[in-house]
Write a protein that holds these residues in place. Structure first.
Motif, mmCIF file in Angstrom:
data_model
loop_
_atom_site.group_PDB
_atom_site.id
_atom_site.type_symbol
_atom_site.label_atom_id
_atom_site.label_comp_id
_atom_site.label_asym_id
_atom_site.label_seq_id
_atom_site.Cartn_x
_atom_site.Cartn_y
_atom_site.Cartn_z
ATOM 1 N N UNK A 1 -58.986 86.145 54.291
ATOM 2 C CA UNK A 1 -57.939 87.145 54.511
ATOM 3 C C UNK A 1 -57.471 87.776 53.202
ATOM 4 N N UNK A 2 -57.524 87.013 52.121
ATOM 5 C CA UNK A 2 -57.099 87.519 50.816
ATOM 6 C C UNK A 2 -58.215 88.295 50.127
ATOM 7 N N UNK A 3 -59.393 87.689 50.062
ATOM 8 C CA UNK A 3 -60.514 88.295 49.346
ATOM 9 C C UNK A 3 -60.961 89.609 49.987
ATOM 10 N N UNK A 4 -60.924 89.662 51.308
ATOM 11 C CA UNK A 4 -61.433 90.833 52.038
ATOM 12 C C UNK A 4 -60.303 91.616 52.688
ATOM 13 N N UNK A 5 -59.110 91.541 52.103
ATOM 14 C CA UNK A 5 -57.926 92.167 52.702
ATOM 15 C C UNK A 5 -58.129 93.648 52.993
ATOM 16 N N UNK A 6 -58.756 94.360 52.052
ATOM 17 C CA UNK A 6 -58.846 95.806 52.212
ATOM 18 C C UNK A 6 -59.920 96.216 53.215
ATOM 19 N N UNK A 7 -60.955 95.408 53.393
ATOM 20 C CA UNK A 7 -61.908 95.663 54.484
ATOM 21 C C UNK A 7 -61.241 95.416 55.827
ATOM 22 N N UNK A 8 -60.423 94.365 55.913
ATOM 23 C CA UNK A 8 -59.674 94.099 57.143
ATOM 24 C C UNK A 8 -58.684 95.223 57.424
ATOM 25 N N UNK A 9 -58.029 95.720 56.369
ATOM 26 C CA UNK A 9 -57.091 96.826 56.558
ATOM 27 C C UNK A 9 -57.804 98.082 57.043
ATOM 28 N N UNK A 10 -59.066 98.229 56.683
ATOM 29 C CA UNK A 10 -59.834 99.397 57.097
ATOM 30 C C UNK A 10 -60.504 99.216 58.451
ATOM 31 N N UNK A 11 -60.024 98.240 59.212
ATOM 32 C CA UNK A 11 -60.445 98.108 60.602
ATOM 33 C C UNK A 11 -61.456 97.026 60.898
ATOM 34 N N UNK A 12 -62.024 96.378 59.871
ATOM 35 C CA UNK A 12 -63.007 95.326 60.110
ATOM 36 C C UNK A 12 -62.374 94.174 60.875
ATOM 37 N N UNK A 13 -63.083 93.679 61.877
ATOM 38 C CA UNK A 13 -62.607 92.530 62.653
ATOM 39 C C UNK A 13 -63.435 91.310 62.266
ATOM 40 N N UNK A 14 -62.751 90.271 61.811
ATOM 41 C CA UNK A 14 -63.405 89.013 61.456
ATOM 42 C C UNK A 14 -62.760 87.895 62.264
ATOM 43 N N UNK A 15 -63.581 87.073 62.888
ATOM 44 C CA UNK A 15 -63.100 85.933 63.673
ATOM 45 C C UNK A 15 -63.727 84.666 63.112
ATOM 46 N N UNK A 16 -62.906 83.647 62.953
ATOM 47 C CA UNK A 16 -63.403 82.336 62.554
ATOM 48 C C UNK A 16 -62.989 81.347 63.636
ATOM 49 N N UNK A 17 -63.972 80.778 64.321
ATOM 50 C CA UNK A 17 -63.708 79.899 65.471
ATOM 51 C C UNK A 17 -62.723 80.566 66.435
ATOM 52 N N UNK A 18 -62.973 81.851 66.680
ATOM 53 C CA UNK A 18 -62.216 82.705 67.609
ATOM 54 C C UNK A 18 -60.809 83.065 67.121
ATOM 55 N N UNK A 19 -60.453 82.662 65.911
ATOM 56 C CA UNK A 19 -59.166 83.057 65.327
ATOM 57 C C UNK A 19 -59.356 84.417 64.658
ATOM 58 N N UNK A 20 -58.538 85.377 65.048
ATOM 59 C CA UNK A 20 -58.617 86.716 64.475
ATOM 60 C C UNK A 20 -57.945 86.732 63.104
ATOM 61 N N UNK A 21 -58.692 87.118 62.081
ATOM 62 C CA UNK A 21 -58.156 87.116 60.727
ATOM 63 C C UNK A 21 -57.343 88.382 60.473
ATOM 64 N N UNK A 22 -56.289 88.227 59.682
ATOM 65 C CA UNK A 22 -55.394 89.331 59.352
ATOM 66 C C UNK A 22 -55.360 89.526 57.834
ATOM 67 N N UNK A 23 -55.262 90.763 57.375
ATOM 68 C CA UNK A 23 -55.297 91.010 55.926
ATOM 69 C C UNK A 23 -54.097 90.426 55.206
ATOM 70 N N UNK A 24 -54.334 89.948 53.992
ATOM 71 C CA UNK A 24 -53.270 89.442 53.112
ATOM 72 C C UNK A 24 -53.331 90.226 51.791
ATOM 73 N N UNK A 25 -52.881 91.471 51.794
ATOM 74 C CA UNK A 25 -52.915 92.247 50.548
ATOM 75 C C UNK A 25 -51.834 91.790 49.579
ATOM 76 N N UNK A 26 -51.941 92.205 48.344
ATOM 77 C CA UNK A 26 -50.924 91.910 47.337
ATOM 78 C C UNK A 26 -49.782 92.906 47.523
ATOM 79 N N UNK A 27 -48.571 92.384 47.664
ATOM 80 C CA UNK A 27 -47.409 93.226 47.925
ATOM 81 C C UNK A 27 -46.583 93.419 46.653
ATOM 82 N N UNK A 28 -46.194 94.647 46.407
ATOM 83 C CA UNK A 28 -45.349 94.985 45.266
ATOM 84 C C UNK A 28 -43.978 95.420 45.746
#
Length: 460
Positions: A214-241
């Motif tokens: 979720x951290x390493x690929x945050x921006x791909x996830x933000x751009x709509x990519x769907x990633x599931x790990x053992x059916x858990x939907x991953x959510x982006x963790x971008x760096x917040x300012x």
């Protein structure tokens, strides 16, 4: 006829070197992320950049992990037989092979290293739009001992190492592990290594892998990519300012030939674990929360000479720095083969590091003026937390940060904290009227209303 004497020493690598030594050079979670990177690169090869990003809303990557088997499958388009022969299943990338634009793939070892890291029974299937549909099955122990018998012109026979992988065309859907209408890649690894089984039994390890993805690929996830790990939907963790009219990060963009570099230095919530520099290559995080000399701090590994920047201290735990390297040709990016490090000897990185140091000095000079926990809390309470990608287009080079109240003689830039209690029922009524649930929002809205009704906007 007397046979010629051998006049050379064998210089080829052994398979044991690749299987055992090279796989130790990367952690298990990073090897898995490497496989996800390959799926993302496959998707990029079929898309065009739109407003500086890819739209992955139609792409999905699924991972299934247990102590018996590792599976990753995607609908990202797969790779052709030509790509498999020339690159994907070769050990290393040969000259003359084109890269997918804006990809992360560069060295030609990622997929092979990852699957060998995982286990000994490997199944790889790919199906692409051009009609290529094939599978590769690898028994690592058998492949390790695979040789080819060759003959010299003098009819002397000897064996050489066979590095090839056999493939089979898939002509019937019943032979495929991909869904009928899916164009993509399916990889399964069984007979897992013992250390991998142990990791996959651990809920803590699985949770850590989720956070890493979720951290390493945050921006791909933000751009709509769907990633599931053992059916858990991953959510982006971008760096917040932290961001407001009074708090804005320093930001510059520089061009180095065909490489674009964005450098942003600002502040976030006080957190020693999250403070430091984050470095991305083509939107993939390479370095996170780095507080060593690699990124300009004193102390840590002595890659460089004195920088004039302090050794990290928790007093500046609000510091956040981000660097985005972007290039169509991934060979230009200053990353290591494991994609969890930056090549500190890169001429490009050395130039960018100097700019990072300049930015860091500006931000740290302000953070070092704050001694009070309440001052830090005031800043957090009176700002929004924003993803840097959402504000990047509106940033200027100047760094905005309020002077601490004890050092400020300008009331227009000092900040005050208001805290009070009110009747619970009245609170609910006002919250409903303002369509909010937070006391912070209610406090700001009612304060601003009072200021407006009494014409206090220009008070001195």
């Amino acid at each position: 006829m007397e046979s010629k004497k051998q006049t050379f020493f064998k210089g080829e690598p052994t398979k044991d070197f690749f299987i055992d030594f090279l796989t130790k050079d990367i952690a298990l979670d990073k090897a898995i992320i490497d496989l996800v990177d390959n799926s993302i690169d496959a998707a990029k090869s079929q898309k065009s950049l739109t407003e500086s990003h890819y739209d992955f809303s139609d792409n999905k990557i699924e991972l299934f992990i247990n102590e018996d088997e590792f599976i990753i499958s995607d609908n990202c388009g797969g790779f052709s037989l030509d790509v498999a022969k020339d690159y994907a299943l070769r050990i290393g990338r040969p000259d003359g092979i084109d890269f997918a634009k804006n990809s992360i793939g560069r060295f030609g070892v990622g997929m092979k290293r990852a699957v060998f890291k995982l286990g000994k029974q490997i199944y790889i299937e790919s199906k692409c739009h051009n009609g290529d549909h094939f599978k590769v099955e690898i028994d690592v122990d058998k492949w390790k001992n695979k040789t080819i018998e060759v003959s010299t012109t003098e009819n002397e026979k000897f064996e050489i190492i066979d590095w090839n992988f056999d493939f089979e065309l898939i002509e019937k859907q019943s032979e495929s592990r991909l869904d009928k209408n899916t164009f993509g890649t399916f990889i399964s690894v069984k007979h897992l290594r013992e250390e991998v089984k142990e990791e996959f039994r651990s809920n803590v390890s699985i949770k850590k892998l989720i956070v890493d993805l979720e951290t390493t690929l945050a921006y791909s996830l933000e751009n709509g990519l769907k990633i599931f790990l053992n059916k858990i939907s991953l959510q982006p963790r971008p760096i917040l300012l932290l961001y407001s009219d009074l708090v804005k990060p320093y930001a510059i963009n520089r061009k180095f030939g065909d490489i674009s570099v964005d450098i942003i230095a600002g502040v976030g919530e006080p957190s020693p674990d999250d403070a430091g520099w984050y470095i991305y290559c083509n939107d993939r995080m390479m370095i996170s929360a780095n507080k060593e000399n690699l990124t300009g701090w004193q102390g840590g590994k002595n890659y460089f000479s004195d920088t004039g920047v302090q050794k990290y201290h928790n007093k500046v735990a609000m510091f956040r720095g981000l660097v985005f390297f972007n290039a169509e040709d991934s060979k230009l990016l200053p990353m290591t083969t494991t994609k969890i490090g930056i090549d500190s000897d890169s001429k490009l990185y050395k130039s960018v590091r100097e700019l990072m140091i300049e930015a860091m000095k500006i931000v740290l000079s302000k953070l070092n003026e704050i001694d009070s926990h309440d001052d830090r809390k005031n800043i957090v309470d009176n700002t929004e937390k924003k993803d840097v990608k959402d504000i990047l287009s509106n940033l200027t080079q100047n760094f905005y940060f309020p002077n601490p109240e004890t050092n400020s003689t300008d009331s227009s830039i000092s900040m005050k904290r208001i805290s009070y209690q009110v009747d619970g029922k009245l609170f609910e009524n006002v919250a409903e009227f303002l369509n909010t649930k937070t006391g912070k929002t209610i406090g700001i809205e009612t304060f601003n209303y009072f200021v407006k009704m009494n014409d206090l906007d220009e008070i001195n």
